[in-house]
Design an enzyme around this catalytic site. Structure first.
Site, PDB file in Angstrom:
ATOM      1  N   GLU A 210       0.885  -1.174   0.000  1.00 50.48           N
ATOM      2  CA  GLU A 210       0.000   0.000   0.000  1.00 50.48           C
ATOM      3  C   GLU A 210       0.917   1.217   0.000  1.00 50.48           C
ATOM      4  OE1 GLU A 210      -3.320   0.040  -0.114  1.00 50.48           O
ATOM      5  OE2 GLU A 210      -3.717  -2.079   0.159  1.00 50.48           O
ATOM      6  N   CYS A 244      -2.039   9.524   2.412  1.00 46.65           N
ATOM      7  CA  CYS A 244      -1.595   8.948   1.136  1.00 46.65           C
ATOM      8  C   CYS A 244      -2.592   9.259   0.028  1.00 46.65           C
ATOM      9  CB  CYS A 244      -1.426   7.439   1.279  1.00 46.65           C
ATOM     10  SG  CYS A 244      -2.874   6.655   1.987  1.00 46.65           S
TER      11      CYS A 244
HETATM   12  P1  NAD Z   1       8.041   4.438   5.671  1.00 49.43           P
HETATM   13  O1  NAD Z   1       8.174   3.577   4.503  1.00 49.43           O
HETATM   14  O2  NAD Z   1       9.165   5.314   6.075  1.00 49.43           O
HETATM   15  O3  NAD Z   1       7.724   3.554   6.978  1.00 49.43           O
HETATM   16  C1  NAD Z   1       6.671   2.645   7.036  1.00 49.43           C
HETATM   17  C2  NAD Z   1       7.097   1.464   7.882  1.00 49.43           C
HETATM   18  O4  NAD Z   1       8.249   0.891   7.337  1.00 49.43           O
HETATM   19  C3  NAD Z   1       7.409   1.812   9.328  1.00 49.43           C
HETATM   20  O5  NAD Z   1       6.808   0.852  10.167  1.00 49.43           O
HETATM   21  C4  NAD Z   1       8.905   1.738   9.392  1.00 49.43           C
HETATM   22  O6  NAD Z   1       9.379   1.334  10.643  1.00 49.43           O
HETATM   23  C5  NAD Z   1       9.231   0.725   8.340  1.00 49.43           C
HETATM   24  N1  NAD Z   1      10.537   0.976   7.725  1.00 49.43           N
HETATM   25  C6  NAD Z   1      11.123   2.173   7.508  1.00 49.43           C
HETATM   26  N2  NAD Z   1      12.314   2.002   6.893  1.00 49.43           N
HETATM   27  C7  NAD Z   1      12.471   0.669   6.718  1.00 49.43           C
HETATM   28  C8  NAD Z   1      13.494  -0.139   6.135  1.00 49.43           C
HETATM   29  N3  NAD Z   1      14.602   0.407   5.629  1.00 49.43           N
HETATM   30  N4  NAD Z   1      13.304  -1.461   6.110  1.00 49.43           N
HETATM   31  C9  NAD Z   1      12.201  -2.027   6.623  1.00 49.43           C
HETATM   32  N5  NAD Z   1      11.204  -1.302   7.187  1.00 49.43           N
HETATM   33  C10 NAD Z   1      11.340   0.015   7.242  1.00 49.43           C
HETATM   34  O7  NAD Z   1       6.740   5.210   5.355  1.00 49.43           O
HETATM   35  P2  NAD Z   1       6.136   6.358   6.178  1.00 49.43           P
HETATM   36  O8  NAD Z   1       7.029   7.569   6.069  1.00 49.43           O
HETATM   37  O9  NAD Z   1       5.790   5.845   7.525  1.00 49.43           O
HETATM   38  O10 NAD Z   1       4.787   6.648   5.376  1.00 49.43           O
HETATM   39  C11 NAD Z   1       4.735   7.595   4.343  1.00 49.43           C
HETATM   40  C12 NAD Z   1       4.509   6.970   3.004  1.00 49.43           C
HETATM   41  O11 NAD Z   1       3.525   5.954   3.099  1.00 49.43           O
HETATM   42  C13 NAD Z   1       3.975   7.925   1.968  1.00 49.43           C
HETATM   43  O12 NAD Z   1       4.609   7.680   0.745  1.00 49.43           O
HETATM   44  C14 NAD Z   1       2.509   7.585   1.874  1.00 49.43           C
HETATM   45  O13 NAD Z   1       1.916   7.905   0.655  1.00 49.43           O
HETATM   46  C15 NAD Z   1       2.544   6.121   2.114  1.00 49.43           C
HETATM   47  N6  NAD Z   1       1.261   5.689   2.630  1.00 49.43           N
HETATM   48  C16 NAD Z   1       0.498   4.887   1.859  1.00 49.43           C
HETATM   49  C17 NAD Z   1      -0.757   4.497   2.322  1.00 49.43           C
HETATM   50  C18 NAD Z   1      -1.663   3.608   1.524  1.00 49.43           C
HETATM   51  O14 NAD Z   1      -2.617   3.133   2.086  1.00 49.43           O
HETATM   52  N7  NAD Z   1      -1.401   3.340   0.262  1.00 49.43           N
HETATM   53  C19 NAD Z   1      -1.197   4.929   3.555  1.00 49.43           C
HETATM   54  C20 NAD Z   1      -0.362   5.748   4.310  1.00 49.43           C
HETATM   55  C21 NAD Z   1       0.869   6.102   3.840  1.00 49.43           C
END
Ligand code: NAD
Length: 468
Positions: A210, A244
């Site tokens: 997602e 998002c």
């Molecule tokens: P992120 O990818 O930084 O983090 C999300 C999760 O991934 C967290 O739990 C984090 O601990 C983990 N994570 C971070 N770095 C990692 C790595 N190197 N390896 C493994 N896991 C890791 O995302 P975010 O900043 O929390 O969210 C923002 C993004 O998410 C935006 O691009 C937004 O559009 C997207 N988003 C999408 C939806 C959807 O439903 N499609 C909903 C909300 C947010």
């Protein structure tokens, strides 16, 4: 503290015991999840305020009520989702029992982001529980107060043998991902989404991604700009743009832009008063790092700020900001904005707008505002996106009967309502045969000949099946 291996072994043992399979177990856990949210509303609201300054109104509707509704929906529909799905047959299988059986996948991992740290973690969990899985829940470390509440409450309410919370950031998640899961459900950025796919590959683990992207809002044709400005501003500045599905940029004609900007000015004053920083209804940017990224984008933009623009680093505040004269190659158009900054780009014709959208990655959501039904109809026909909404924005995601998910670069797989149950289920093909019709079946055995081949083609024909 137990190691990841020990925790996963505990969950796997529970799964293999079959404890999660009976409908009653799933119902009981769903009801416990509901109780967890209902009985701890105040703790959740407090944590959301601490992490993001989310107003009670926004937090209640977009984090708590949406989860409660999802649980109610699953409880109301679970029985029918679990029914075997009988399928059509041909003459060769006429006396057999053929159906699709939904089975749990096993031990699944749900990784959540920070922007809706409860909703985006617990909504997939509803689908995973309904489908009969054991679950490792990994909240975002960025929203630390919510993470702490989740880690404290989940073991109190849900079966500790079947559900567990793992805390931590990139390092801990990377370590966790070395283990084998039966499904990984990830919500977050595209860059981390790629890492998740790589980590899943050695285990051939199926993945739901997602992701984000740039959701366009295309205004075209005749339109009541006051109503449009209200729905656009609410969808964009809800959670101060950290959604998002928030409209990332506006596409419209110059004429429309000149009517829209004053309408947005009025609406923003209605929503947040003369000084939005003093409004209790505007959350804050989640962290200084995220604040700096947004201010960097704004600083590099060559567009003209016509509304807002104010900021306060100590308060992680950025005012709802609107820019015009933004070019296609502007800094604001290179990545998802994910904050309260709204660039307006102009096009002259409907086709130009559609081409603009089609030249970019398929968005998670596409919004079209117009009084003329031909406009949304044309855009719907000629584009692709995870979701399509006419004359409104993010509201579509509150309907559990619609699948929620992306397409192309905005992700793959979906959830909400039945779609979440399906994502976390294996659709097992079942054919129960007796020993009848052996002569008919005998047509397939060697030695082969053309007569038997003709008969076989006839008995296996779907056309014949519909005649019978
Ligand atoms: P992120 O990818 O930084 O983090 C999300 C999760 O991934 C967290 O739990 C984090 O601990 C983990 N994570 C971070 N770095 C990692 C790595 N190197 N390896 C493994 N896991 C890791 O995302 P975010 O900043 O929390 O969210 C923002 C993004 O998410 C935006 O691009 C937004 O559009 C997207 N988003 C999408 C939806 C959807 O439903 N499609 C909903 C909300 C947010």
């Amino acid at each position: 503290m137990a190691s990841h291996s020990e925790v996963l072994q505990r969950l796997r043992t529970a799964f293999r015991s079959g404890v999660t399979v009976p409908e009653e177990f799933r119902r009981a856990q769903l009801k416990q999840l509901l109780r967890m949210v209902e009985e701890n509303e105040e703790s959740f609201l407090k944590a959301l305020h601490q992490d993001l300054a989310k107003p009670k109104f926004e937090a209640t509707v977009s984090e708590l009520v949406i989860v409660m509704n999802e649980v109610h929906y699953a409880l109301a529909n679970l029985r029918s989702w679990l029914e075997p799905e009988y399928v059509s047959k041909n003459l060769a299988t006429k006396v057999d029992t053929c159906y699709v059986r939904r089975e749990p996948l096993g031990v699944v991992l749900i990784i959540g982001p920070w922007n809706y740290p409860i909703h985006l973690l617990l909504l997939p969990l509803v689908g995973a529980i309904a489908a009969g899985n054991c679950v490792v829940i990994k909240p975002s470390e960025v929203t630390a107060a919510v993470e702490a509440v989740i880690a404290e409450l989940v073991p109190k309410y849900l079966s500790q043998d079947c559900f567990t919370v793992v805390r931590g950031g990139a390092e801990e998640t990377t370590a966790l991902l070395k283990h084998k899961f039966d499904h990984i459900f990830y919500t977050g950025s595209q860059s981390v989404g790629r890492l998740i796919l790589q980590a899943a590959a050695p285990h051939l683990t199926p993945v739901t991604l997602e992701l984000g992207g740039k959701c366009p809002c295309f205004l075209f044709g005749s339109l009541d700009t006051t109503n449009a400005a209200r729905r656009l501003a609410w969808s964009k500045f809800f959670n101060v743009g950290q959604s998002c599905v928030a409209p990332d940029y506006v596409l419209c004609t110059k004429q429309m832009r000149d009517a829209l900007v004053p309408a947005l000015k009025v609406v923003l004053r209605e929503f947040y008063g003369d000084d939005p920083q003093k409004s209790p209804d505007l959350p804050r940017i989640v962290s200084p790092k995220h604040w700096s990224r947004l201010m960097g984008l704004l600083g590099r933009s060559k567009g003209t700020v016509v509304l807002g623009g104010e900021s306060d680093e100590a308060d992680k505040y950025i005012a709802p900001t609107v820019l015009v004269d933004v070019a296609e190659d502007d800094a604001l158009m290179q990545e998802e904005i994910f904050g309260p900054i709204l660039p307006i780009l102009t096009v002259e014709t409907l086709e130009e707008g559609i081409n603009f959208i089609n030249q970019r990655d398929k968005p998670l959501a596409l919004y079209v505002f117009s009084d003329e039904s031909s406009v949304p109809n044309a855009v719907l026909e000629e584009t692709s996106s995870g979701a399509f909404v006419s004359n409104d924005g993010i509201i579509y995601m509150t309907l559990p009967s619609l699948p929620f998910g992306g397409v192309g670069a905005s992700g793959f797989g979906n959830y909400h309502g039945r779609w979440g149950f399906e994502t976390f289920s294996h659709r097992r093909a079942v054919m129960l045969r007796g020993w009848a019709l052996e002569r008919l079946n005998g047509l397939r055995y060697p030695p082969y000949n053309d007569t038997n081949l003709s008969w076989l083609r006839w008995t296996a024909s779907p056309k014949l099946c519909s005649i019978l």
